[in-house]
Design a protein around this motif. Structure first.
Motif, PDB file in Angstrom:
ATOM      1  N   TYR A  73       0.817  -1.036  -0.123  1.00 52.09           N
ATOM      2  CA  TYR A  73      -0.142   0.135   0.051  1.00 52.09           C
ATOM      3  C   TYR A  73       0.830   1.279   0.003  1.00 52.09           C
ATOM      4  CZ  TYR A  73      -3.284   3.501   1.716  1.00 52.09           C
ATOM      5  OH  TYR A  73      -3.629   4.831   1.836  1.00 52.09           O
ATOM      6  N   CYS A  76      -2.954   6.681  -2.699  1.00 54.86           N
ATOM      7  CA  CYS A  76      -3.921   6.529  -3.786  1.00 54.86           C
ATOM      8  C   CYS A  76      -3.268   6.241  -4.910  1.00 54.86           C
ATOM      9  CB  CYS A  76      -4.441   7.802  -3.865  1.00 54.86           C
ATOM     10  SG  CYS A  76      -3.853   9.056  -4.319  1.00 54.86           S
ATOM     11  N   ASP A  78      -2.308   4.042  -7.944  1.00 54.87           N
ATOM     12  CA  ASP A  78      -2.569   2.761  -8.533  1.00 54.87           C
ATOM     13  C   ASP A  78      -1.505   1.738  -8.494  1.00 54.87           C
ATOM     14  OD1 ASP A  78      -3.873   0.683  -9.853  1.00 54.87           O
ATOM     15  OD2 ASP A  78      -4.999   1.956 -11.419  1.00 54.87           O
ATOM     16  N   PRO A  79      -1.664   0.586  -7.750  1.00 54.28           N
ATOM     17  CA  PRO A  79      -0.596  -0.761  -7.666  1.00 54.28           C
ATOM     18  C   PRO A  79      -0.569  -1.033  -9.171  1.00 54.28           C
ATOM     19  CG  PRO A  79      -2.595  -1.127  -6.633  1.00 54.28           C
ATOM     20  CD  PRO A  79      -2.849   0.209  -7.058  1.00 54.28           C
ATOM     21  N   ARG A 141       4.834  -1.839   3.637  1.00 54.25           N
ATOM     22  CA  ARG A 141       3.671  -1.108   3.238  1.00 54.25           C
ATOM     23  C   ARG A 141       3.769   0.393   3.940  1.00 54.25           C
ATOM     24  NH1 ARG A 141      -0.344  -0.878   7.063  1.00 54.25           N
ATOM     25  NH2 ARG A 141      -0.071  -2.294   8.666  1.00 54.25           N
ATOM     26  N   SER A 144      -2.214   2.919   6.681  1.00 55.14           N
ATOM     27  CA  SER A 144      -3.211   3.260   5.830  1.00 55.14           C
ATOM     28  C   SER A 144      -3.922   4.559   6.609  1.00 55.14           C
ATOM     29  CB  SER A 144      -4.523   2.121   6.228  1.00 55.14           C
ATOM     30  OG  SER A 144      -4.812   1.910   7.596  1.00 55.14           O
ATOM     31  N   ARG A 359      -5.044  -6.695  -1.371  1.00 57.28           N
ATOM     32  CA  ARG A 359      -5.626  -5.497  -1.945  1.00 57.28           C
ATOM     33  C   ARG A 359      -4.745  -4.737  -3.116  1.00 57.28           C
ATOM     34  NH1 ARG A 359      -8.441  -2.918   3.581  1.00 57.28           N
ATOM     35  NH2 ARG A 359     -10.062  -4.872   3.966  1.00 57.28           N
ATOM     36  N   ASN A 360      -3.451  -4.497  -2.739  1.00 52.66           N
ATOM     37  CA  ASN A 360      -2.821  -3.671  -3.517  1.00 52.66           C
ATOM     38  C   ASN A 360      -1.587  -4.445  -4.248  1.00 52.66           C
ATOM     39  OD1 ASN A 360      -3.624  -1.116  -2.153  1.00 52.66           O
ATOM     40  ND2 ASN A 360      -2.973  -2.525  -0.309  1.00 52.66           N
TER      41      ASN A 360
END
Length: 367
Positions: A73, A76, A78-79, A141, A144, A359-360
């Motif tokens: 992560y 914002c 985009d991975p 990461r 968040s 998720r990423n």
């Protein structure tokens, strides 16, 4: 006037036989009550041990799930489009570089016979303490919970935050980023009440970033963790070793690399992990970290299995069961010093399993 006692009406006490019968009946009743109490006490101990084991299993799965879901992560960004040019790493002595920012976000290790020399965790507590046969997973990461940028100094050597909620201090590794890219840097000042973060060359390779960040950007703290199972050095009432899940996290500064280790929860005897890789035919295969050809960038989900035990003997019979943990089996052994063996004792044991979707990941929607 004195009454005359009738003949044959002499008062009698208990005979010896009657007394012995009464004592025998009382003894049986007392023994029965004691047996009921003893069984209830054993049942209570087993129930408490089962409860603690189940709580430990839930804590382990929940903690690993929360951390693994956020692998890779970086705000914002985009991975699927992130590259080594998207994020510039200017921090001195950083555990990540721009070239490996994706590769290092998720790493797995099978400690089959000894620690792999040359990894970034070589010569650390993991290499010294991680038990053979149990897996190690390393995660990188950003946190968040970021804080928005209020403004940036025109000289681009300081960043002003909207609030103090970030919780960083001098030498902390942070990322400032918008949805197009970012910079990983070290905070070089004692964070003051005016919410200013400095990034001069005392902790970074350059004091001026190659991009300007305005109010559309945010700042996030960096997280680098590795989870492993090790011997606590403590023993249960039976003298057997007590194992636990540990977390090693990055504490590097601009001057030196560093790691700290903390015990998460005791009672974890083995950690086994399989990585769900999206392969060429579109299917997902779950394999151990040591599998040839495994590309961590294509891993979309992770399977976890942990063997958890109570710390004391509470069962009436010795545990000689074999426990299946994904691709491995944990068997009973007189030398239970690895993640693939357990002691022949009377501890409660239970396996907990979970599947975590990441998720990423830098995988296109069409893959």
């Amino acid at each position: 006037m004195e009454r005359k006692r009738k003949a044959g009406s002499v008062s009698k006490g208990l005979t010896l036989v009657e007394l012995m019968v009464a004592l025998a009946i009382s003894s049986f009743l007392i023994l029965g009550i004691f047996q009921i109490y003893s069984n209830a006490r054993v049942t209570d101990k087993v129930g408490q041990a089962v409860g603690r084991v189940q709580e430990t299993g839930r804590v382990v799965l929940d903690m690993l799930s929360r951390d693994l879901r956020m692998v890779g992560y970086y705000g914002c960004i985009d991975p699927r489009t992130i590259t080594s040019q998207s994020i510039n790493v200017v921090a001195l002595n950083s555990p990540i570089t721009a070239n490996d920012i994706l590769d290092s976000s998720l790493q797995g290790f099978d400690v089959a016979s000894g620690w792999a020399v040359g990894t970034q965790f070589d010569n650390t507590d993991i290499a010294a303490d991680a038990i053979i046969g149990s897996d190690v997973v390393a995660i990188q990461r950003m946190r968040s919970s970021g804080v928005s940028v209020a403004s940036e100094d025109i000289t681009a050597t300081t960043i002003t935050l909207e609030s103090k909620a970030l919780g960083v201090q001098k030498d902390s590794l942070v990322l400032v980023a918008n949805c197009n890219g970012g910079h990983v840097f070290r905070v070089t000042n004692d964070v003051s009440e005016d919410l200013i973060l400095r990034h001069d060359e005392s902790g970074n390779t350059q004091s001026v970033f190659s991009a300007w960040y305005g109010t559309d950007a945010s700042v996030m703290g960096f997280v680098s963790s590795a989870y492993f199972v090790a011997d606590t050095g403590r023993n249960g009432a039976d003298g057997a070793d007590i194992f636990a899940l540990y977390r090693q996290y990055d504490t590097s500064t601009s001057g030196a690399a560093g790691f700290e280790v903390e015990e998460i929860v005791e009672g974890v005897e083995s950690l086994q992990i399989e990585y769900g890789e999206r392969v060429g035919d579109g299917n997902i295969r779950f394999v151990p970290a040591s599998t040839d050809g495994l590309d961590m960038l294509n891993v979309e989900s992770i399977r976890i299995a942990v063997l958890v035990s109570s710390t004391d003997n509470v069962l009436q019979a010795e545990d000689e069961l074999t426990y299946s943990l994904l691709n491995e089996s944990v068997v009973v052994s007189d030398d239970a010093s690895t993640g693939l063996t357990h002691s022949k004792d009377r501890r409660v044991r239970q396996v907990f399993r979970g599947t975590i979707n990441l998720r990423n990941r830098p995988i296109s929607k069409d893959s």
